[in-house]
Design an enzyme around this catalytic site. Structure first.
Site, PDB file in Angstrom:
ATOM      1  N   LYS A   1       0.889  -1.233   0.002  1.00  0.00           N
ATOM      2  CA  LYS A   1       0.135  -0.082   0.284  1.00  0.00           C
ATOM      3  C   LYS A   1       0.884   1.356   0.107  1.00  0.00           C
ATOM      4  O   LYS A   1       2.286   1.227  -0.027  1.00  0.00           O
ATOM      5  CB  LYS A   1      -0.852   0.056   1.221  1.00  0.00           C
ATOM      6  CG  LYS A   1      -0.147  -0.078   2.720  1.00  0.00           C
ATOM      7  CD  LYS A   1      -0.901  -0.389   3.643  1.00  0.00           C
ATOM      8  CE  LYS A   1      -0.335  -0.485   5.046  1.00  0.00           C
ATOM      9  NZ  LYS A   1      -1.204  -0.844   6.143  1.00  0.00           N
TER      10      LYS A   1
ATOM     11  N   ARG B   1     -10.425  -0.191  15.032  1.00  0.00           N
ATOM     12  CA  ARG B   1     -10.237   0.490  13.779  1.00  0.00           C
ATOM     13  C   ARG B   1     -11.220   0.078  12.773  1.00  0.00           C
ATOM     14  O   ARG B   1     -12.151   0.777  12.267  1.00  0.00           O
ATOM     15  CB  ARG B   1      -8.776   0.304  13.144  1.00  0.00           C
ATOM     16  CG  ARG B   1      -8.363   1.401  12.100  1.00  0.00           C
ATOM     17  CD  ARG B   1      -6.961   1.484  11.714  1.00  0.00           C
ATOM     18  NE  ARG B   1      -6.741   0.028  11.185  1.00  0.00           N
ATOM     19  CZ  ARG B   1      -5.332   0.017  10.799  1.00  0.00           C
ATOM     20  NH1 ARG B   1      -4.466   1.054  10.887  1.00  0.00           N
ATOM     21  NH2 ARG B   1      -5.111  -1.163   9.892  1.00  0.00           N
TER      22      ARG B   1
ATOM     23  N   TYR C   1      13.810  31.221   6.433  1.00  0.00           N
ATOM     24  CA  TYR C   1      12.481  32.165   6.619  1.00  0.00           C
ATOM     25  C   TYR C   1      12.572  32.357   8.070  1.00  0.00           C
ATOM     26  O   TYR C   1      12.764  31.518   8.969  1.00  0.00           O
ATOM     27  CB  TYR C   1      11.543  31.158   6.181  1.00  0.00           C
ATOM     28  CG  TYR C   1      10.973  31.271   4.595  1.00  0.00           C
ATOM     29  CD1 TYR C   1      10.962  32.404   3.931  1.00  0.00           C
ATOM     30  CD2 TYR C   1      10.817  30.124   3.861  1.00  0.00           C
ATOM     31  CE1 TYR C   1      10.828  32.182   2.698  1.00  0.00           C
ATOM     32  CE2 TYR C   1      10.512  29.837   2.718  1.00  0.00           C
ATOM     33  CZ  TYR C   1      10.587  31.032   2.005  1.00  0.00           C
ATOM     34  OH  TYR C   1      10.295  31.026   0.666  1.00  0.00           O
TER      35      TYR C   1
ATOM     36  N   MET D   1       9.617  24.829   1.245  1.00  0.00           N
ATOM     37  CA  MET D   1       8.742  23.862   0.760  1.00  0.00           C
ATOM     38  C   MET D   1       9.706  23.093  -0.306  1.00  0.00           C
ATOM     39  O   MET D   1       9.636  21.786  -0.463  1.00  0.00           O
ATOM     40  CB  MET D   1       7.651  24.841  -0.059  1.00  0.00           C
ATOM     41  CG  MET D   1       6.852  23.881  -0.794  1.00  0.00           C
ATOM     42  SD  MET D   1       5.811  24.695  -2.150  1.00  0.00           S
ATOM     43  CE  MET D   1       4.971  25.910  -0.930  1.00  0.00           C
TER      44      MET D   1
HETATM   45  C1  LIG Z   1      -0.283  -1.738   6.869  1.00  0.00           C
HETATM   46  C2  LIG Z   1      -0.797  -2.986   7.344  1.00  0.00           C
HETATM   47  C3  LIG Z   1      -0.085  -4.384   7.474  1.00  0.00           C
HETATM   48  C4  LIG Z   1       1.359  -4.237   7.240  1.00  0.00           C
HETATM   49  O1  LIG Z   1       1.878  -3.900   8.377  1.00  0.00           O
HETATM   50  P1  LIG Z   1       3.597  -3.752   8.612  1.00  0.00           P
HETATM   51  O2  LIG Z   1       3.530  -3.258  10.217  1.00  0.00           O
HETATM   52  O3  LIG Z   1       3.929  -2.911   7.889  1.00  0.00           O
HETATM   53  O4  LIG Z   1       4.234  -5.178   8.262  1.00  0.00           O
HETATM   54  C5  LIG Z   1      -0.730  -5.461   7.769  1.00  0.00           C
HETATM   55  N1  LIG Z   1      -1.962  -5.620   7.915  1.00  0.00           N
HETATM   56  C6  LIG Z   1      -2.894  -4.552   7.887  1.00  0.00           C
HETATM   57  C7  LIG Z   1      -4.419  -4.506   8.035  1.00  0.00           C
HETATM   58  C8  LIG Z   1      -2.231  -3.279   7.480  1.00  0.00           C
HETATM   59  O5  LIG Z   1      -3.257  -2.291   7.498  1.00  0.00           O
END
Ligand SMILES: *Cc1c(COP(=O)(O)O)cnc(C)c1O
Length: 368
Positions: free
Chosen positions: A38, A134, A262, A311
């Protein structure tokens, strides 16, 4: 080693391969490996790393959103792809591109069932909440899930999973063991009710390291593939996949009572030498690294970031460091840990590496 001639994020496939095998070797031979790619592959290059991981034998991929999965399909990637957080507006597209949704609530399950009404055994994944609070069904949703699935052949449960809240924190072992135990019970319950035996998984990177007996049928590894594992001991055996490099654009000699950047945030401490680097908060090096918090490396020496991060640029103190305009600057990578740099600003490697903006060209090195 490739020398930078502009800001680049170098992605080293040899390091990725090393990390992949490090985790793969910790698994039972029958445990599948799901690579989480991801957020552009944790800021690297999702398509390139997914291709490499598929080549080395990864069994599954996961992304957060449907459009991330579409990008992988567009690149010709054919591995099954779990979408961890799909949105109903994209369900049709997900089905069109063979992306497998995580279904985590009654609302989402009903909406996907509607979108998949003309499908035959479309693969879905059922996510349970066991304490992270979550995303996920609750334990007492099992009967609902079973009743929704019993009367249809359009969907089929490919996996059942949950996610640990504190797999990296050994002070939370009791909590984590409870999560694993309640996941075990929920899984068994759902499987009994529906007479199925889908893939079962709960471990992320730190879970693989700390809860080896909960590998079940698959693990989900993300950050570990990039060389960080929330554990200095393990980090020392991994290799950072990404290196953020830049160059010195300009060198300034400054005198006592001058200021840099800045709002005149840095005041000189005498005769000093500063360098301007073409990286700023728009590139993912946030303002929290300014004013002496972060440092970068110039010809092997640490140089503090001075003043406010702009930036598109930041300034560093190179007083006493042998260097010239055009020389390479390493922000993280190789022996300079992104976790260490992130820690200085009270954040974590995850945030730093996933935040490197798409403006920075990705350069792939090493071999599949
Ligand atoms: C991002 C994520 C992972 C991966 O976690 P890592 O700590 O990066 O290995 C696994 N399962 C879910 C549901 C996630 O959101």
């Amino acid at each position: 080693m490739h020398k930078a001639s502009q800001s680049v994020l170098e992605i080293n496939l040899d390091a990725l391969k090393h990390n992949y095998h490090y985790f793969k070797n910790r698994l039972q031979p029958e445990t599948r490996f799901l690579a989480v790619v991801k957020a552009y592959g944790y800021g690297s290059h999702a398509q390139e790393i997914a291709k490499a991981l598929a080549h080395w034998g990864a069994d599954y991929l996961a992304v957060a959103y449907v459009h991330e999965g579409v990008a992988l399909r567009d690149a010709g990637i054919t591995l099954p792809i779990l979408v961890l957080h799909p949105q109903p507006v994209n369900f049709e597209l997900a089905i069109e591109r063979c992306l497998e949704p995580s279904l985590y609530s009654p609302n989402i399950l009903r909406k996907f069932k509607e979108a998949a009404r003309d499908q035959k055994a479309y693969p879905i994944h059922i996510k349970f909440n066991t304490g992270l609070n979550r995303l996920g069904f609750w334990e007492n949703d099992v009967d609902f899930i079973a009743s929704e699935l019993r009367d249809t052949s359009c969907m089929e449960i490919r996996s059942v999973f949950s996610h640990l809240a504190a797999s990296d924190d050994l002070d939370e072992q009791l909590f984590t063991k409870n999560q694993i135990e309640s996941f075990n019970m929920i899984y068994t319950n759902l499987c009994d009710v529906l007479a199925i035996k889908p893939i079962k998984h709960i471990l992320n990177t730190s879970g693989i390291l700390n809860y080896a007996n909960a590998q079940f049928d698959m693990v989900r590894c993300g950050i570990g593939l990039h060389g960080y594992a929330n554990d200095p001991e393990v980090d020392s055996q991994l290799k950072p996949t990404a290196s953020l490099k830049s160059i010195i654009s300009q060198i300034h000699k400054i005198e006592p009572d001058e200021t840099v950047g800045y709002n005149r945030a840095y005041a000189s401490k005498g005769y000093q030498t500063t360098a301007t680097i073409p990286l700023g908060h728009a590139d993912g090096i946030g303002r929290h690294f300014g004013n002496g918090i972060g440092e970068v490396y110039v010809n092997g020496s640490a140089a503090a970031i001075i003043g406010n991060v702009c930036m598109d640029m930041l300034m560093i103190d190179i007083t006493g460091i042998e260097c010239k305009e055009g020389d390479e600057v390493v922000v993280f990578g190789g022996s300079y840990s992104a976790e260490a740099l992130a820690g200085k600003a009270h954040t974590i490697s995850y945030e730093l590496i996933t935040g490197i903006s798409q403006r920075i060209p990705r350069v792939i090195t090493g071999k599949i």
